[in-house]
Design an enzyme around this catalytic site. Structure first.
Site, mmCIF file in Angstrom:
data_model
loop_
_atom_site.group_PDB
_atom_site.id
_atom_site.type_symbol
_atom_site.label_atom_id
_atom_site.label_comp_id
_atom_site.label_asym_id
_atom_site.label_seq_id
_atom_site.Cartn_x
_atom_site.Cartn_y
_atom_site.Cartn_z
ATOM 1 N N SER A 192 0.840 -1.195 0.000
ATOM 2 C CA SER A 192 0.000 0.000 0.000
ATOM 3 C C SER A 192 0.873 1.242 0.000
ATOM 4 C CB SER A 192 -0.903 0.019 1.239
ATOM 5 O OG SER A 192 -1.582 1.259 1.366
ATOM 6 N N TYR A 205 -2.401 -0.385 10.360
ATOM 7 C CA TYR A 205 -2.486 -0.870 8.981
ATOM 8 C C TYR A 205 -1.220 -0.496 8.210
ATOM 9 C CZ TYR A 205 -4.255 -1.194 4.150
ATOM 10 O OH TYR A 205 -4.429 -1.489 2.830
#
Length: 299
Positions: A192, A205
């Site tokens: 990501s 995250y």
């Protein structure tokens, strides 16, 4: 001489659909049908070219979002696909399986909570039992939940859930898969933009995605002597059920507008990168992370 610039009819402006979605919220894990506007997974647009003919792939989180788009693309490129999903996502998984069948390939759907070690091994065992081989592993399933009151509000339960889903499952699935993956096989992890540019309310995250980038580099070296390539894709903001299911509505409104292209990505725009990394077009690439971020820079 005509100085006017002529744009061919078959080109696409990357700013098309500029702007983000409206504010909305759905229950986790959410389904694609609940999103407004509906995401594009390439159902009507992706055309294969035989890049993955007769290969077998596992795609975790293959029922929705990036995983769904990648499943459709892999099938249309000639692969049989195992779609791993949470028990509550069986409807979406069944729809994806129908799309795989429509492409003339075989689909196997498996409901599994990948936070459990044995579930990861079960997924690989069932894949090999059904298809007799495994060529591609896409570690795509992920969990995120925006913190409502900063870092101090990060609970032990959320921290463990995020790491077990995003990191532990990636490790366990890859370990289980290695015994069945011949030379020429590939592992593709979903990282990501958060690995490089973390949002304060997604700190746990973001940490897991940074770990995935590091794991990809390490395994790219370690598994090279087996002839197995390991790479990752780092998406920027992409319109999937994970967004309104794990973020407050005010964060969902305008999601992705801060990219240079001024909009969130569609899952269908990520799938070709996964196809590239799974195919023989990338046989000299391993340990790398390819960013697909709408122009947001990564190191």
């Amino acid at each position: 001489m005509n100085d006017e610039t002529t744009v061919p009819d078959d080109t696409t402006d990357p700013r098309e659909g500029q702007g983000g979605p409206p504010a909305q919220s759905i229950d986790h894990p959410g389904t694609s049908a609940q999103l407004e506007p509906a995401p594009d997974h390439g159902e009507d647009t992706y055309e294969g070219a035989g890049r993955l003919t007769d290969r077998v792939a596992i795609i975790t989180g293959g029922d929705s979002g990036i995983g769904r788009a990648t499943t459709i693309a892999f099938a249309r490129e000639g692969a049989d696909v195992v779609v791993v999903h949470l028990p509550g996502e069986a409807e979406d998984a069944a729809e994806v399986a129908r799309l795989v069948d429509a492409a003339g390939r075989s689909a196997l759907t498996i409901a599994a909570d990948l936070r459990e070690h044995e579930a990861c091994r079960m997924v690989v065992d069932r894949t090999v039992e059904r298809f007799g081989r495994l060529d591609i592993l896409v570690n795509n399933a992920a969990y995120q939940c925006a913190l409502t009151d900063g870092f101090v509000s990060l609970s032990a339960e959320q921290l463990e859930r995020t790491f077990r889903t995003n990191v532990f499952a990636t490790v366990w699935l890859t370990q289980a898969a290695l015994d069945h993956m011949p030379p020429g096989s590939t592992v593709i992890n979903t990282a990501s933009i958060q690995a490089y540019d973390p949002s304060p309310d997604l700190v746990d995250y973001a940490c897991t995605k940074a770990a995935i980038v590091n794991l990809t580099r390490a395994l790219g070296v370690q598994l090279a002597d087996r002839g197995i390539r390991v790479n990752a894709v780092a998406p920027g903001p992409v319109w999937t059920p994970l967004i309104p299911a794990t973020m407050p509505p005010d964060r969902v409104k305008g999601f992705g507008e801060d990219t240079p292209l001024g909009r969130p990505g569609q899952p269908a725009e990520l799938a070709p990168t996964f196809v590239f990394l799974a195919s023989d077009a990338s046989t000299y690439i391993t340990g790398e992370t390819i960013a697909v971020t709408g122009g947001r820079p990564t190191p």
